[in-house]
Design a protein around this motif. Structure first.
Motif, PDB file in Angstrom:
ATOM      1  N   GLU A  80       0.820  -1.211   0.000  1.00 27.78           N
ATOM      2  CA  GLU A  80       0.000   0.000   0.000  1.00 27.78           C
ATOM      3  C   GLU A  80       0.857   1.265   0.000  1.00 27.78           C
ATOM      4  N   SER A  83       2.267   1.535  -3.543  1.00 27.89           N
ATOM      5  CA  SER A  83       1.201   1.803  -4.518  1.00 27.89           C
ATOM      6  C   SER A  83       0.301   2.959  -4.103  1.00 27.89           C
ATOM      7  N   LYS A 112      -0.020   6.009  -4.705  1.00 23.48           N
ATOM      8  CA  LYS A 112      -0.538   6.939  -5.710  1.00 23.48           C
ATOM      9  C   LYS A 112      -1.192   6.226  -6.892  1.00 23.48           C
ATOM     10  N   GLU A 113      -1.357   4.906  -6.774  1.00 23.87           N
ATOM     11  CA  GLU A 113      -2.030   4.137  -7.818  1.00 23.87           C
ATOM     12  C   GLU A 113      -3.451   3.812  -7.349  1.00 23.87           C
ATOM     13  N   PRO A 114      -4.468   4.386  -7.982  1.00 19.06           N
ATOM     14  CA  PRO A 114      -5.843   4.109  -7.554  1.00 19.06           C
ATOM     15  C   PRO A 114      -6.161   2.617  -7.619  1.00 19.06           C
ATOM     16  N   SER A 153      -8.733  -0.619  -8.083  1.00 13.29           N
ATOM     17  CA  SER A 153      -9.885  -0.916  -8.928  1.00 13.29           C
ATOM     18  C   SER A 153     -11.151  -0.856  -8.082  1.00 13.29           C
ATOM     19  N   ARG A 159      -3.691   5.402   0.198  1.00 10.53           N
ATOM     20  CA  ARG A 159      -4.181   4.889  -1.081  1.00 10.53           C
ATOM     21  C   ARG A 159      -5.703   4.975  -1.171  1.00 10.53           C
ATOM     22  N   ARG A 170      -6.587   8.680  -1.921  1.00  9.45           N
ATOM     23  CA  ARG A 170      -6.249   9.044  -3.304  1.00  9.45           C
ATOM     24  C   ARG A 170      -7.155   8.331  -4.310  1.00  9.45           C
ATOM     25  N   THR A 171      -7.576   7.111  -3.988  1.00  9.05           N
ATOM     26  CA  THR A 171      -8.478   6.387  -4.891  1.00  9.05           C
ATOM     27  C   THR A 171      -9.829   7.090  -4.988  1.00  9.05           C
ATOM     28  N   SER A 220      -9.524  10.184  -7.000  1.00 14.39           N
ATOM     29  CA  SER A 220      -9.418   9.937  -8.446  1.00 14.39           C
ATOM     30  C   SER A 220     -10.766   9.596  -9.058  1.00 14.39           C
TER      31      SER A 220
END
Length: 299
Positions: free
Chosen positions: A187, A190, A192-194, A196, A236, A239-240, A243
């Motif tokens: 976590e 990742s 800054k990676e949204p 699913s 995360r 940020r998800t 987004s």
């Protein structure tokens, strides 16, 4: 038919979730279908008592009084036949519920009609029907008995778990397979990676669209994320949601604490979680929907 430009928030609900059909179901289980039909027909003018999801439905339909046009619809999706379902519709009238559409399937699963009715959320007491709905991508939950919240509060309050409910179970799988340290490291890496979306992303989005019709301080709907995550795994999540451009009013990162008391403090009308143990804690305080989805529900 509603136009594509006037999409409502649509809830599908089983008759056993809406009304108390425990005694009726005992007749079905002990004496069979013919006896059940005779029992319901003989009592079709006797109004059924509210079931576990009744307060939630009452609040959902009450939102239409606050909106310029009806934006919430509840549809009955029932395993009853039209004959036995007459008692249910009579009870809907007696309780002054604005429910006009229904599917009665005479013992078959009604999940096939979820898409046709454009249902955003399906609530049932049948785990089998709920699993079928989830398998084809619909938000669905098995409604469990639980203490109701203060009926005097007319604000609708809905709480969600994160992983395998709002979000996919990708991170939860790492936790289950490799442990907490691996989960936390993933976590952070990742952050800054949204993630699913999970099965309830579309329902949360529909609620967000409903909320957007009101100023935040006067909205009749309030949402909360109630998750076992803690810092640094919170980033995360934040940020998800950002987004996705989806608003969550409250976020509780509990770091593994039992969720029940926090849900009571929030005043949730219903809480959705994928893990049976969390649901058991929650239903002592609020109505709870088990979402049998993701790694926690695999055999």
């Amino acid at each position: 038919m509603q136009s594509s430009g006037s999409k409502k928030l649509t809830i599908g609900i089983s008759s056993m979730a809406l009304f108390d059909l425990v005694e009726s179901n005992k007749v079905f289980e002990t004496e069979g279908k013919a006896a059940y039909c005779a029992y319901q027909i003989a009592r079709e003018d006797e109004s059924l008592n509210p079931g576990v999801a009744y307060p939630l439905v009452k609040k959902l339909l009450g939102l239409n009084k606050r909106l310029p046009e009806a934006s919430v619809e509840v549809i009955l999706l029932s395993r009853n036949s039209a004959d036995t379902g007459l008692r249910v519709f009579n009870s809907i009238r007696e309780h002054d519920l604005d429910i006009k559409r229904a599917a009665f399937t005479s013992g078959n699963s009604p999940f096939g009609y979820i898409s046709a009715f454009e249902v955003d959320l399906f609530l049932s007491t049948s785990p089998e029907d709920v699993r079928k709905a989830l398998e084809v991508g619909h938000a669905a939950a098995t409604i469990l008995s639980g203490k109701g919240t203060d009926a005097a509060n007319d604000q609708l309050r809905i709480a969600f778990d994160g992983d395998a409910v709002i979000f996919s179970d990708e991170s939860e799988r790492i936790y289950k397979e490799k442990g907490l340290d691996a989960f936390t490291e993933n976590e952070q890496v990742s952050a800054k990676e949204p993630m699913s979306g999970g099965p309830f992303k579309s329902f949360l989005s529909a609620l967000h669209n409903l909320q957007s019709q009101f100023a935040e301080e006067i909205s009749p709907v309030r949402t909360a994320l109630v998750t076992a995550r803690s810092a640094p795994a919170h980033e995360r999540v934040v940020r998800t949601l950002r987004s996705w451009d989806i608003r969550i009013d409250e976020a509780l990162f509990l770091g593994g604490l039992a969720k029940g008391e926090f849900l009571k403090s929030f005043g949730a009308d219903i809480f959705f979680d994928d893990q049976a143990a969390h649901c058991e804690s929650a239903q002592l305080h609020v109505a709870t929907g088990h979402v049998p989805h993701g790694v926690a529900n695999e055999d």
